[in-house]
Write a protein that holds these residues in place. Structure first.
Motif, PDB file in Angstrom:
ATOM      1  N   LEU A 190       0.859  -1.122  -0.082  1.00  0.00           N
ATOM      2  CA  LEU A 190       0.064  -0.068   0.062  1.00  0.00           C
ATOM      3  C   LEU A 190       0.863   1.324  -0.184  1.00  0.00           C
ATOM      4  N   ALA A 191       2.072   1.142   0.791  1.00  0.00           N
ATOM      5  CA  ALA A 191       2.859   2.523   0.660  1.00  0.00           C
ATOM      6  C   ALA A 191       3.534   2.632  -0.544  1.00  0.00           C
ATOM      7  N   ILE A 192       3.861   1.258  -1.225  1.00  0.00           N
ATOM      8  CA  ILE A 192       4.752   1.398  -2.609  1.00  0.00           C
ATOM      9  C   ILE A 192       3.468   2.386  -3.493  1.00  0.00           C
ATOM     10  N   ALA A 193       2.320   1.719  -3.328  1.00  0.00           N
ATOM     11  CA  ALA A 193       1.279   2.380  -4.191  1.00  0.00           C
ATOM     12  C   ALA A 193       1.198   3.790  -4.117  1.00  0.00           C
ATOM     13  N   ALA A 194       0.938   4.144  -2.711  1.00  0.00           N
ATOM     14  CA  ALA A 194       0.399   5.467  -2.408  1.00  0.00           C
ATOM     15  C   ALA A 194       1.990   6.474  -2.868  1.00  0.00           C
ATOM     16  N   ILE A 195       3.121   6.046  -2.783  1.00  0.00           N
ATOM     17  CA  ILE A 195       4.373   6.791  -3.195  1.00  0.00           C
ATOM     18  C   ILE A 195       4.333   6.781  -4.731  1.00  0.00           C
ATOM     19  N   GLN A 196       3.973   5.805  -5.543  1.00  0.00           N
ATOM     20  CA  GLN A 196       3.728   5.796  -6.720  1.00  0.00           C
ATOM     21  C   GLN A 196       2.971   6.901  -7.291  1.00  0.00           C
ATOM     22  N   ARG A 197       1.722   6.921  -6.585  1.00  0.00           N
ATOM     23  CA  ARG A 197       0.621   7.800  -6.975  1.00  0.00           C
ATOM     24  C   ARG A 197       1.035   9.330  -6.702  1.00  0.00           C
ATOM     25  N   LEU A 198       1.824   9.486  -5.561  1.00  0.00           N
ATOM     26  CA  LEU A 198       2.075  10.764  -5.523  1.00  0.00           C
ATOM     27  C   LEU A 198       3.181  11.187  -6.358  1.00  0.00           C
ATOM     28  N   SER A 199       4.068  10.406  -6.732  1.00  0.00           N
ATOM     29  CA  SER A 199       5.303  10.696  -7.660  1.00  0.00           C
ATOM     30  C   SER A 199       4.315  11.294  -8.963  1.00  0.00           C
ATOM     31  N   VAL A 200       3.337  10.403  -9.404  1.00  0.00           N
ATOM     32  CA  VAL A 200       2.548  10.878 -10.566  1.00  0.00           C
ATOM     33  C   VAL A 200       1.894  12.179 -10.345  1.00  0.00           C
ATOM     34  N   ASP A 201       1.160  12.515  -9.361  1.00  0.00           N
ATOM     35  CA  ASP A 201       0.502  13.658  -9.090  1.00  0.00           C
ATOM     36  C   ASP A 201       1.717  14.820  -9.020  1.00  0.00           C
ATOM     37  N   ASN A 202       2.776  14.581  -8.404  1.00  0.00           N
ATOM     38  CA  ASN A 202       4.050  15.652  -8.506  1.00  0.00           C
ATOM     39  C   ASN A 202       4.188  15.883  -9.738  1.00  0.00           C
TER      40      ASN A 202
END
Length: 68
Positions: A36-48
């Motif tokens: 879950l943390a990996i998925a959240a970080i990936q999503r935040l990277s895309v959003d960034n």
């Protein structure tokens, strides 16, 4: 393996089995949390990346003078 007085080898083995089962459950839970943390970080990277691109595009716009 030495066992305390009044504790049989079977009791000690049962405790080890219970501890191993708990550790396996904890390991599965932590692995799920890590996914879950990996998925959240990936999503935040895309959003960034999207936000940085939008900021770059917004800075390229020439502002018009305001009417008074």
């Amino acid at each position: 393996m030495r066992t305390p007085r009044g504790t049989t080898a079977a009791d000690a083995y049962s405790k080890v089995q219970a501890n191993n089962a708990r550790l396996r459950r904890d390991n599965r839970d932590l692995a799920a949390q890590l996914e879950l943390a990996i998925a959240a970080i990936q999503r935040l990277s895309v959003d960034n990346g999207l936000l940085r691109a939008a900021l770059h595009d917004a800075r390229a716009v020439t502002p018009l003078p305001r009417r008074r």
